[in-house]
Design a protein around this motif. Structure first.
Motif, PDB file in Angstrom:
ATOM      1  N   MET A   1       7.510   1.544  -4.614  1.00  0.00           N
ATOM      2  CA  MET A   1       6.148   0.944  -4.036  1.00  0.00           C
ATOM      3  C   MET A   1       5.515   1.828  -3.094  1.00  0.00           C
ATOM      4  SD  MET A   1       5.115  -1.048  -5.944  1.00  0.00           S
ATOM      5  CE  MET A   1       5.788  -1.706  -6.968  1.00  0.00           C
ATOM      6  N   THR A   2       4.651   2.691  -3.062  1.00  0.00           N
ATOM      7  CA  THR A   2       3.537   3.192  -2.027  1.00  0.00           C
ATOM      8  C   THR A   2       3.322   2.637  -0.884  1.00  0.00           C
ATOM      9  OG1 THR A   2       3.500   5.418  -3.917  1.00  0.00           O
ATOM     10  CG2 THR A   2       2.414   5.275  -1.321  1.00  0.00           C
ATOM     11  N   ALA A   3       4.137   2.815   0.321  1.00  0.00           N
ATOM     12  CA  ALA A   3       3.766   2.133   1.784  1.00  0.00           C
ATOM     13  C   ALA A   3       2.816   2.332   1.521  1.00  0.00           C
ATOM     14  CB  ALA A   3       4.393   2.048   2.794  1.00  0.00           C
ATOM     15  N   MET A   4       1.070   1.614   2.368  1.00  0.00           N
ATOM     16  CA  MET A   4       0.409   1.718   3.263  1.00  0.00           C
ATOM     17  C   MET A   4      -0.160   2.570   4.298  1.00  0.00           C
ATOM     18  SD  MET A   4      -3.680  -0.354   3.124  1.00  0.00           S
ATOM     19  CE  MET A   4      -3.055  -1.098   4.496  1.00  0.00           C
ATOM     20  N   LEU A   5      -1.140   3.433   4.907  1.00  0.00           N
ATOM     21  CA  LEU A   5      -0.328   4.104   6.113  1.00  0.00           C
ATOM     22  C   LEU A   5      -2.144   3.425   6.488  1.00  0.00           C
ATOM     23  CD1 LEU A   5       0.013   8.034   5.503  1.00  0.00           C
ATOM     24  CD2 LEU A   5       1.775   6.080   5.765  1.00  0.00           C
ATOM     25  N   VAL A   6      -1.619   3.818   7.966  1.00  0.00           N
ATOM     26  CA  VAL A   6      -2.835   3.193   8.923  1.00  0.00           C
ATOM     27  C   VAL A   6      -3.585   4.707   9.048  1.00  0.00           C
ATOM     28  CG1 VAL A   6      -3.854   2.344  11.047  1.00  0.00           C
ATOM     29  CG2 VAL A   6      -2.105   1.328   8.788  1.00  0.00           C
ATOM     30  N   ALA A   7      -4.492   4.970   8.877  1.00  0.00           N
ATOM     31  CA  ALA A   7      -5.214   6.698   9.436  1.00  0.00           C
ATOM     32  C   ALA A   7      -5.608   6.129  10.683  1.00  0.00           C
ATOM     33  CB  ALA A   7      -6.594   6.221   8.863  1.00  0.00           C
ATOM     34  N   PHE A   8      -4.757   7.333  12.002  1.00  0.00           N
ATOM     35  CA  PHE A   8      -6.543   7.437  12.938  1.00  0.00           C
ATOM     36  C   PHE A   8      -8.005   7.757  12.911  1.00  0.00           C
ATOM     37  CE2 PHE A   8      -1.591   8.534  12.724  1.00  0.00           C
ATOM     38  CZ  PHE A   8      -1.108   7.542  13.591  1.00  0.00           C
ATOM     39  N   CYS A   9      -8.336   6.957  14.225  1.00  0.00           N
ATOM     40  CA  CYS A   9      -9.764   6.801  13.961  1.00  0.00           C
ATOM     41  C   CYS A   9     -10.580   8.033  14.875  1.00  0.00           C
ATOM     42  CB  CYS A   9     -10.199   5.265  13.769  1.00  0.00           C
ATOM     43  SG  CYS A   9      -9.520   4.761  12.593  1.00  0.00           S
ATOM     44  N   THR A  10     -10.020   8.226  15.719  1.00  0.00           N
ATOM     45  CA  THR A  10     -10.072   8.365  16.879  1.00  0.00           C
ATOM     46  C   THR A  10      -9.227  10.205  17.533  1.00  0.00           C
ATOM     47  OG1 THR A  10      -8.675   7.668  18.806  1.00  0.00           O
ATOM     48  CG2 THR A  10     -10.338   6.417  18.222  1.00  0.00           C
ATOM     49  N   SER A  11     -10.051  10.588  18.314  1.00  0.00           N
ATOM     50  CA  SER A  11     -10.006  12.087  18.534  1.00  0.00           C
ATOM     51  C   SER A  11      -8.919  12.152  19.444  1.00  0.00           C
ATOM     52  CB  SER A  11     -11.052  12.679  19.417  1.00  0.00           C
ATOM     53  OG  SER A  11     -12.158  13.112  18.789  1.00  0.00           O
ATOM     54  N   PRO A  12      -8.081  13.299  18.772  1.00  0.00           N
ATOM     55  CA  PRO A  12      -6.367  12.799  20.176  1.00  0.00           C
ATOM     56  C   PRO A  12      -6.525  14.155  21.370  1.00  0.00           C
ATOM     57  CG  PRO A  12      -6.765  15.095  18.657  1.00  0.00           C
ATOM     58  CD  PRO A  12      -8.103  14.436  18.561  1.00  0.00           C
ATOM     59  N   LEU A 122      -0.951  -5.681  -3.248  1.00  0.00           N
ATOM     60  CA  LEU A 122       0.157  -5.574  -4.011  1.00  0.00           C
ATOM     61  C   LEU A 122       0.820  -5.093  -4.166  1.00  0.00           C
ATOM     62  CD1 LEU A 122      -2.830  -4.575  -6.723  1.00  0.00           C
ATOM     63  CD2 LEU A 122      -1.595  -6.990  -6.265  1.00  0.00           C
ATOM     64  N   ALA A 123       1.361  -4.508  -2.889  1.00  0.00           N
ATOM     65  CA  ALA A 123       2.565  -3.881  -2.370  1.00  0.00           C
ATOM     66  C   ALA A 123       4.273  -4.964  -2.052  1.00  0.00           C
ATOM     67  CB  ALA A 123       2.480  -2.740  -1.578  1.00  0.00           C
ATOM     68  N   ALA A 124       3.146  -5.770  -1.398  1.00  0.00           N
ATOM     69  CA  ALA A 124       4.194  -6.887  -1.619  1.00  0.00           C
ATOM     70  C   ALA A 124       4.817  -7.618  -2.298  1.00  0.00           C
ATOM     71  CB  ALA A 124       3.743  -8.215  -0.130  1.00  0.00           C
ATOM     72  N   ASP A 139      12.484 -16.047 -12.610  1.00  0.00           N
ATOM     73  CA  ASP A 139      11.274 -16.643 -13.325  1.00  0.00           C
ATOM     74  C   ASP A 139       9.821 -15.777 -11.527  1.00  0.00           C
ATOM     75  OD1 ASP A 139      11.470 -17.662 -14.855  1.00  0.00           O
ATOM     76  OD2 ASP A 139      12.291 -19.951 -14.771  1.00  0.00           O
ATOM     77  N   ARG A 140      10.235 -16.146 -10.787  1.00  0.00           N
ATOM     78  CA  ARG A 140      10.012 -15.451  -9.668  1.00  0.00           C
ATOM     79  C   ARG A 140       9.394 -13.995 -10.043  1.00  0.00           C
ATOM     80  NH1 ARG A 140      12.918 -18.335  -4.239  1.00  0.00           N
ATOM     81  NH2 ARG A 140      12.473 -20.880  -5.254  1.00  0.00           N
ATOM     82  N   ALA A 141      10.421 -13.659 -10.047  1.00  0.00           N
ATOM     83  CA  ALA A 141       9.927 -12.373  -9.993  1.00  0.00           C
ATOM     84  C   ALA A 141       8.576 -11.769 -11.497  1.00  0.00           C
ATOM     85  CB  ALA A 141      11.738 -11.214 -10.666  1.00  0.00           C
ATOM     86  N   ILE A 142       8.849 -12.299 -11.720  1.00  0.00           N
ATOM     87  CA  ILE A 142       7.854 -11.685 -13.241  1.00  0.00           C
ATOM     88  C   ILE A 142       6.466 -12.131 -12.965  1.00  0.00           C
ATOM     89  CG2 ILE A 142       7.211 -12.901 -15.683  1.00  0.00           C
ATOM     90  CD1 ILE A 142      10.245 -12.913 -15.955  1.00  0.00           C
ATOM     91  N   ALA A 143       6.022 -13.901 -12.331  1.00  0.00           N
ATOM     92  CA  ALA A 143       5.784 -14.246 -11.259  1.00  0.00           C
ATOM     93  C   ALA A 143       4.811 -13.556 -10.778  1.00  0.00           C
ATOM     94  CB  ALA A 143       5.803 -14.960 -11.128  1.00  0.00           C
ATOM     95  N   ASP A 144       5.422 -12.387  -9.536  1.00  0.00           N
ATOM     96  CA  ASP A 144       4.934 -11.475  -8.788  1.00  0.00           C
ATOM     97  C   ASP A 144       4.790 -10.226  -9.877  1.00  0.00           C
ATOM     98  OD1 ASP A 144       5.222 -12.989  -6.155  1.00  0.00           O
ATOM     99  OD2 ASP A 144       7.499 -12.208  -5.765  1.00  0.00           O
ATOM    100  N   LEU A 145       5.227 -10.216 -10.534  1.00  0.00           N
ATOM    101  CA  LEU A 145       4.806  -9.116 -12.020  1.00  0.00           C
ATOM    102  C   LEU A 145       3.589  -9.200 -12.599  1.00  0.00           C
ATOM    103  CD1 LEU A 145       8.500  -7.504 -12.350  1.00  0.00           C
ATOM    104  CD2 LEU A 145       6.695  -6.167 -11.685  1.00  0.00           C
ATOM    105  N   ILE A 149       0.443  -6.874 -12.322  1.00  0.00           N
ATOM    106  CA  ILE A 149      -0.209  -6.167 -13.736  1.00  0.00           C
ATOM    107  C   ILE A 149      -1.271  -6.552 -13.984  1.00  0.00           C
ATOM    108  CG2 ILE A 149       0.204  -6.288 -16.239  1.00  0.00           C
ATOM    109  CD1 ILE A 149       3.484  -5.851 -15.205  1.00  0.00           C
ATOM    110  N   LYS A 150      -1.543  -7.661 -13.376  1.00  0.00           N
ATOM    111  CA  LYS A 150      -3.101  -7.691 -13.727  1.00  0.00           C
ATOM    112  C   LYS A 150      -3.971  -7.079 -12.998  1.00  0.00           C
ATOM    113  CE  LYS A 150      -6.247 -12.543 -12.814  1.00  0.00           C
ATOM    114  NZ  LYS A 150      -6.321 -13.237 -12.992  1.00  0.00           N
ATOM    115  N   ALA A 151      -3.792  -7.047 -11.995  1.00  0.00           N
ATOM    116  CA  ALA A 151      -4.747  -5.687 -11.233  1.00  0.00           C
ATOM    117  C   ALA A 151      -4.262  -4.682 -11.795  1.00  0.00           C
ATOM    118  CB  ALA A 151      -4.514  -5.562  -9.369  1.00  0.00           C
ATOM    119  N   ASP A 152      -3.644  -3.927 -12.282  1.00  0.00           N
ATOM    120  CA  ASP A 152      -2.960  -2.758 -12.619  1.00  0.00           C
ATOM    121  C   ASP A 152      -3.157  -2.897 -13.978  1.00  0.00           C
ATOM    122  OD1 ASP A 152      -3.266   0.326 -12.668  1.00  0.00           O
ATOM    123  OD2 ASP A 152      -0.989   0.260 -11.074  1.00  0.00           O
TER     124      ASP A 152
END
Length: 196
Positions: A1-12, A122-124, A139-145, A149-152
């Motif tokens: 799974m690809t982890a979501m990155l948090v972008a930086f919003c202000t000037s360095p 969804l990543a979690a 059974d739990r794995a299938i429920a999470d999948l 899958i419903k979303a994708d």
């Protein structure tokens, strides 16, 4: 799974250069030590707003994990969570690192917490499915999948994975349906390999 990155919003800040910010923000895309150096520069600069500091710890954790340094990755996720306890991305990312270490119960607890904080993260769900499957909780794995899958619904890999898990619980009909669905989605591409 690809982890979501948090972008930086202000000037360095002037002490940081553009490359520090860029490499830290793209830590999941880069496989060298550059993201670690960039995120470390941001953390060391101090006087960051909270969201930037949390993002730097989370993203450096991604870079450590990509380099195979799971303990340091977990340490950075811990710091991000300490600073922002409801940061569901860092919590889920820590779960992925814990799962890679074989600490499945702790990993699942992190995925549960991330989902409590963001019920559509969804990543979690995907990561928890993998952890539950490794524990034999099919059974739990299938429920999470099912949720992912419903979303994708056109994701071949997830549908094929669900078929694999269904076959482990003896649901040959359900497994075959998933394998056929995955193959139909992949027509024109390399045919998916069925597990034996």
């Amino acid at each position: 799974m690809t982890a979501m990155l948090v972008a930086f919003c202000t000037s360095p800040a002037s002490a940081l250069n553009d490359e520090d910010w860029d490499t830290c923000a793209r830590s999941a895309d880069l496989s060298s030590d550059r993201p670690i150096r960039g995120c470390t520069a941001i953390i060391s600069a101090g006087e960051r707003i909270l969201a930037q500091l949390v993002a730097a710890y989370n993203n450096r954790g991604l870079a450590f994990r990509a380099n195979g340094d799971l303990d340091r990755a977990i340490g950075d996720y811990d710091q991000a969570i300490r600073l922002m306890p409801d940061h569901y991305v860092a919590i889920s990312n820590r779960g992925v690192a814990l799962m890679a270490k074989g600490e499945l119960d702790r990993a699942i607890a992190d995925f549960d917490q991330a989902i409590r904080l963001k019920s559509d993260y969804l990543a979690a769900f995907g990561a928890r499915a993998a952890a539950n499957s490794r524990k034999g909780l099919f059974d739990r794995a299938i429920a999470d999948l099912d949720v992912v899958i419903k979303a994708d619904p056109k994701n071949q890999a997830l549908i094929r994975e669900r078929g694999t898990v269904k076959s482990k619980i003896g649901d040959g009909v359900g497994a075959e349906a998933d394998f056929r669905r995955a193959e139909a989605l992949g027509s024109g591409n390399t045919a998916p390999v069925r597990p034996k």
